[in-house]
Scaffold this motif. Structure first.
Motif, PDB file in Angstrom:
ATOM      1  N   ALA A 129     -59.953 -39.931 -77.390  1.00  0.00           N
ATOM      2  CA  ALA A 129     -60.249 -39.502 -76.020  1.00  0.00           C
ATOM      3  C   ALA A 129     -59.027 -39.667 -75.130  1.00  0.00           C
ATOM      4  O   ALA A 129     -58.264 -40.628 -75.273  1.00  0.00           O
ATOM      5  N   ALA A 130     -58.864 -38.741 -74.199  1.00  0.00           N
ATOM      6  CA  ALA A 130     -57.739 -38.818 -73.257  1.00  0.00           C
ATOM      7  C   ALA A 130     -57.780 -40.121 -72.466  1.00  0.00           C
ATOM      8  O   ALA A 130     -56.735 -40.710 -72.175  1.00  0.00           O
ATOM      9  N   SER A 172     -57.896 -33.892 -70.787  1.00  0.00           N
ATOM     10  CA  SER A 172     -58.856 -33.377 -71.756  1.00  0.00           C
ATOM     11  C   SER A 172     -59.069 -31.872 -71.579  1.00  0.00           C
ATOM     12  O   SER A 172     -59.078 -31.109 -72.553  1.00  0.00           O
TER      13      SER A 172
END
Length: 121
Positions: free
Chosen positions: A13-14, A93
């Motif tokens: 995940a970013a 994202s």
């Protein structure tokens, strides 16, 4: 400018990528650089589409000074799509998804991204 964030694992995940960077200064603008591998015949179309949103497409210098994240396959060109912006997990994202979609439509690959900011001092 130094690399303060690096993301080459599409499953990460970013928010996690940003959180693990001790050098990232969230209050400062950064150069967000997406690493793309595109067929030569798609480069002008990619540049045209990216320029609409103030992205600049340029070739990887190819001198090894910038780790790219993947080796180009036959017929692929290593490119950087760059834009100055403030970083946050949502926008990182969104832009990763956008670059992946663009690369796929143009028969290429989005490899990952890095963010650069001014170094200390």
């Amino acid at each position: 400018m130094i690399v303060v964030v690096s993301a080459f694992d599409e499953t990460e995940a970013a928010s996690a990528v940003l959180a693990r960077s001790p050098q990232w200064a969230p209050e400062d603008a950064a150069v967000l650089r997406h690493h793309l591998l595109l067929p030569a015949e798609s480069i002008s179309r990619a540049a045209e589409l990216l320029e609409q949103d103030d992205w600049r497409l340029r070739p990887d210098p190819g001198d090894g000074s910038v780790p790219f994240g993947a080796e180009p396959a036959a017929g692929e060109q290593a490119l950087f799509a760059e834009r100055v912006q403030k970083l946050d997990a949502l926008h990182c994202s969104q832009e990763s998804s956008r670059m992946a979609g663009l690369a796929q439509r143009l028969h290429g690959r989005a490899v990952g991204w890095v963010a650069l900011q001014s170094g200390p001092g």
